[in-house]
Write a protein that holds these residues in place. Structure first.
Motif, mmCIF file in Angstrom:
data_model
loop_
_atom_site.group_PDB
_atom_site.id
_atom_site.type_symbol
_atom_site.label_atom_id
_atom_site.label_comp_id
_atom_site.label_asym_id
_atom_site.label_seq_id
_atom_site.Cartn_x
_atom_site.Cartn_y
_atom_site.Cartn_z
ATOM 1 N N ASN A 7 10.159 10.733 3.506
ATOM 2 C CA ASN A 7 8.743 11.095 3.532
ATOM 3 C C ASN A 7 8.070 11.000 2.169
ATOM 4 O OD1 ASN A 7 6.399 12.100 4.986
ATOM 5 N ND2 ASN A 7 6.694 14.032 3.873
ATOM 6 N N THR A 8 8.767 10.540 1.145
ATOM 7 C CA THR A 8 8.152 10.401 -0.171
ATOM 8 C C THR A 8 7.138 9.263 -0.154
ATOM 9 O OG1 THR A 8 10.157 11.210 -1.247
ATOM 10 C CG2 THR A 8 8.591 10.034 -2.624
ATOM 11 N N LEU A 9 5.914 9.537 -0.553
ATOM 12 C CA LEU A 9 4.891 8.497 -0.608
ATOM 13 C C LEU A 9 5.200 7.531 -1.743
ATOM 14 C CD1 LEU A 9 1.720 10.677 -0.014
ATOM 15 C CD2 LEU A 9 2.544 8.848 1.482
ATOM 16 N N HIS A 10 5.136 6.231 -1.440
ATOM 17 C CA HIS A 10 5.457 5.222 -2.445
ATOM 18 C C HIS A 10 4.641 3.962 -2.198
ATOM 19 C CE1 HIS A 10 8.147 4.570 0.988
ATOM 20 N NE2 HIS A 10 8.238 3.294 0.628
ATOM 21 N N ALA A 11 4.574 3.131 -3.221
ATOM 22 C CA ALA A 11 3.815 1.881 -3.172
ATOM 23 C C ALA A 11 4.316 0.998 -4.300
ATOM 24 C CB ALA A 11 2.320 2.154 -3.339
ATOM 25 N N SER A 12 3.816 -0.228 -4.361
ATOM 26 C CA SER A 12 4.147 -1.106 -5.490
ATOM 27 C C SER A 12 2.982 -2.030 -5.779
ATOM 28 C CB SER A 12 5.413 -1.922 -5.218
ATOM 29 O OG SER A 12 5.223 -2.838 -4.158
ATOM 30 N N ASN A 17 0.819 -1.219 0.000
ATOM 31 C CA ASN A 17 0.000 0.000 0.000
ATOM 32 C C ASN A 17 0.851 1.267 0.000
ATOM 33 O OD1 ASN A 17 -2.491 -1.251 0.007
ATOM 34 N ND2 ASN A 17 -2.672 -1.289 2.233
ATOM 35 N N TRP A 18 0.229 2.367 -0.431
ATOM 36 C CA TRP A 18 0.869 3.671 -0.366
ATOM 37 C C TRP A 18 1.198 4.032 1.085
ATOM 38 C CZ3 TRP A 18 2.694 6.141 -4.444
ATOM 39 C CH2 TRP A 18 2.137 5.884 -5.711
ATOM 40 N N HIS A 19 2.383 4.568 1.295
ATOM 41 C CA HIS A 19 2.772 4.974 2.644
ATOM 42 C C HIS A 19 4.009 5.866 2.581
ATOM 43 C CE1 HIS A 19 5.437 1.585 1.810
ATOM 44 N NE2 HIS A 19 6.228 2.012 2.780
ATOM 45 N N SER A 20 4.238 6.588 3.645
ATOM 46 C CA SER A 20 5.486 7.307 3.897
ATOM 47 C C SER A 20 6.265 6.525 4.935
ATOM 48 C CB SER A 20 5.182 8.721 4.425
ATOM 49 O OG SER A 20 6.252 9.214 5.218
ATOM 50 N N ASP A 21 7.501 6.173 4.635
ATOM 51 C CA ASP A 21 8.313 5.456 5.622
ATOM 52 C C ASP A 21 8.469 6.277 6.891
ATOM 53 O OD1 ASP A 21 8.761 3.163 4.093
ATOM 54 O OD2 ASP A 21 10.528 4.009 3.127
ATOM 55 N N PHE A 22 8.640 7.592 6.729
ATOM 56 C CA PHE A 22 8.834 8.430 7.916
ATOM 57 C C PHE A 22 7.631 8.356 8.852
ATOM 58 C CE2 PHE A 22 8.173 12.428 10.180
ATOM 59 C CZ PHE A 22 9.321 12.448 10.967
ATOM 60 N N GLU A 23 6.430 8.279 8.310
ATOM 61 C CA GLU A 23 5.247 8.185 9.171
ATOM 62 C C GLU A 23 5.363 6.980 10.101
ATOM 63 O OE1 GLU A 23 1.379 7.196 10.738
ATOM 64 O OE2 GLU A 23 2.615 5.927 9.454
ATOM 65 N N THR A 24 5.813 5.848 9.558
ATOM 66 C CA THR A 24 5.994 4.649 10.384
ATOM 67 C C THR A 24 7.158 4.814 11.352
ATOM 68 O OG1 THR A 24 5.068 3.190 8.687
ATOM 69 C CG2 THR A 24 6.504 2.177 10.334
ATOM 70 N N TRP A 25 8.282 5.308 10.858
ATOM 71 C CA TRP A 25 9.460 5.439 11.726
ATOM 72 C C TRP A 25 9.214 6.455 12.839
ATOM 73 C CZ3 TRP A 25 12.956 6.085 6.808
ATOM 74 C CH2 TRP A 25 13.017 4.847 6.148
ATOM 75 N N HIS A 26 8.468 7.493 12.554
ATOM 76 C CA HIS A 26 8.127 8.500 13.552
ATOM 77 C C HIS A 26 7.146 7.924 14.574
ATOM 78 C CE1 HIS A 26 7.680 12.656 14.946
ATOM 79 N NE2 HIS A 26 6.353 12.535 14.872
ATOM 80 N N ALA A 27 6.063 7.336 14.085
ATOM 81 C CA ALA A 27 5.002 6.840 14.958
ATOM 82 C C ALA A 27 5.434 5.635 15.778
ATOM 83 C CB ALA A 27 3.762 6.483 14.126
ATOM 84 N N GLU A 28 6.146 4.675 15.145
ATOM 85 C CA GLU A 28 6.412 3.391 15.794
ATOM 86 C C GLU A 28 7.844 3.211 16.283
ATOM 87 O OE1 GLU A 28 4.615 -0.113 14.022
ATOM 88 O OE2 GLU A 28 3.428 1.154 12.685
ATOM 89 N N ASP A 29 8.791 3.983 15.740
ATOM 90 C CA ASP A 29 10.190 3.857 16.166
ATOM 91 C C ASP A 29 10.679 5.052 16.966
ATOM 92 O OD1 ASP A 29 10.392 1.423 14.807
ATOM 93 O OD2 ASP A 29 11.050 2.389 12.953
ATOM 94 N N GLY A 30 10.005 6.203 16.821
ATOM 95 C CA GLY A 30 10.443 7.386 17.542
ATOM 96 C C GLY A 30 11.481 8.208 16.808
ATOM 97 N N MET A 31 11.513 8.170 15.471
ATOM 98 C CA MET A 31 12.426 9.026 14.707
ATOM 99 C C MET A 31 11.890 10.458 14.748
ATOM 100 S SD MET A 31 13.677 8.790 10.706
ATOM 101 C CE MET A 31 14.684 7.319 10.954
ATOM 102 N N PRO A 32 12.668 11.406 15.271
ATOM 103 C CA PRO A 32 12.126 12.751 15.487
ATOM 104 C C PRO A 32 11.815 13.535 14.222
ATOM 105 C CG PRO A 32 14.032 12.354 16.902
ATOM 106 C CD PRO A 32 13.989 11.236 15.903
ATOM 107 N N ALA A 33 12.747 13.563 13.257
ATOM 108 C CA ALA A 33 12.610 14.491 12.134
ATOM 109 C C ALA A 33 12.953 13.805 10.818
ATOM 110 C CB ALA A 33 13.512 15.709 12.352
ATOM 111 N N MET A 34 12.704 14.516 9.722
ATOM 112 C CA MET A 34 12.906 13.969 8.379
ATOM 113 C C MET A 34 14.354 14.144 7.930
ATOM 114 S SD MET A 34 9.394 15.213 6.522
ATOM 115 C CE MET A 34 7.781 14.823 7.187
#
Length: 339
Positions: A285-290, A185-202
């Motif tokens: 933060n680039t939205l991508h999918a396959s 599915n379409w997603h931003s990796d940063f959204e996951t890393w921020h929400a679930e891993d605690g990555m502060p910034a892009m």
């Protein structure tokens, strides 16, 4: 061609700040301060997601610079950095060729066919089979891929983009077999890393070296150019141990159809394609999918995420606990636990 390996800790870099704020701000300071109980103190989150109700805005403006190391030495030209700044990704054809490429392909096959990895936490199988779809921590599992992760052609490009010497936040091999490889599915990796891993910034960039030819029929990566400058908040609370299902089929942390429709109408979709040996760099933060692979030709790549040490992960922003470290390495993590 011989790999030129440059140890990352041997490179001295100086951060370069561009037109967008890259100095410490609310989401890299307030959120990273810990109390005496070890919990993150409350502070404003510049990139809120996993919301209980629809946000007032479809997307939020990016708060961090895209290219932060223009004055640093490295393999990318200013024109290439301009393209990355504008689109959020850059494809470099034929970065690796000949015997060097074949050596990497053989290394991938050896890793993916190793039965010892089949039931390990760091291996992910296809949703409907026991065939390995993704193998994580490969720069630790393989000395050869560890050297590739510090190769100046790859790590040097990351340094120019993120503005400081990188460490490997995540590495993996992705394999999409012919006829059976599922889409994502379409997603931003940063959204996951921020929400679930605690990555502060892009301040992270992904580098994907394609090890098989990518064409329009075998499920190449699709990206929305320009989407890296807009953070799309997502709905839905993060389930416990969400990674156990999301690595096979992501359902939480995906943009709404309305947001995707709006972004695609503005920016379109691109799918970089080419011969094996090309390198795709794309912003966190680039939205991508396959799509699914409906051809007989497999699609595979080795994938490194490079992060800045001052952007290392802390407590998650929208999950009860961090994901396992094979998904979010720390700068000082060692290889021994994977061997």
């Amino acid at each position: 061609m011989t790999v030129k390996s440059t140890p990352l800790n041997a490179v001295t870099a100086h951060k370069q700040y561009s037109e967008m704020a890259d100095t410490p701000n609310v989401h890299t300071t307030n959120r990273n301060v810990r109390s005496t109980q070890g919990q993150r103190t409350q502070g404003q989150d510049a990139y809120p997601s996993r919301l209980a109700s629809a946000p007032a805005q479809t997307w939020l403006p990016r708060q961090d610079a895209v290219v932060k190391g223009r004055q640093l030495s490295g393999p990318l030209s200013q024109a290439q950095l301009d393209e990355f700044e504008r689109k959020g990704f850059l494809f470099i054809p034929s970065l690796i060729e000949g015997a060097e490429l074949e050596e990497l392909r053989q290394e991938m096959k050896a890793l993916m066919s190793n039965d010892e990895y089949l039931n390990q936490d760091f291996s992910v199988t296809e949703p409907e089979s026991q065939e390995i779809r993704s193998l994580f921590a490969v720069h630790f599992l393989s000395e050869r891929l560890g050297k590739l992760a510090s190769d100046e052609r790859v790590a040097g490009a990351a340094r120019q983009i993120i503005g400081d010497d990188p460490y490997v936040h995540q590495s993996r091999i992705n394999y999409k077999p012919g006829f059976a490889g599922k889409g994502f599915n379409w997603h931003s990796d940063f959204e996951t890393w921020h929400a679930e891993d605690g990555m502060p910034a892009m301040h992270a960039v992904s580098a994907s070296l394609i090890l098989t030819d990518n064409h329009e029929f075998n499920g190449p990566l699709m990206l929305i150019p320009g989407s890296h400058k807009k953070f799309v908040p997502c709905l839905g609370e993060t389930p416990e141990d969400n990674h156990k299902s999301s690595l096979k089929a992501q359902e939480v942390g995906v943009p709404s159809p309305e947001a995707l429709t709006e972004l695609v109408a503005e920016h379109g979709i691109e799918a970089p394609k080419g011969k094996a040996g090309g390198l795709l760099l794309f912003d966190c933060n680039t939205l991508h999918a396959s799509n699914a692979n409906l051809s007989p030709d497999p699609r595979s790549n080795v994938f490194f995420v490079f992060n800045r040490q001052d952007n290392r992960c802390w407590e998650p922003y929208a999950a009860a606990k961090q994901r396992p470290d094979f998904l979010a390495h720390s700068p000082d993590q060692q290889a021994q636990q994977y061997r």
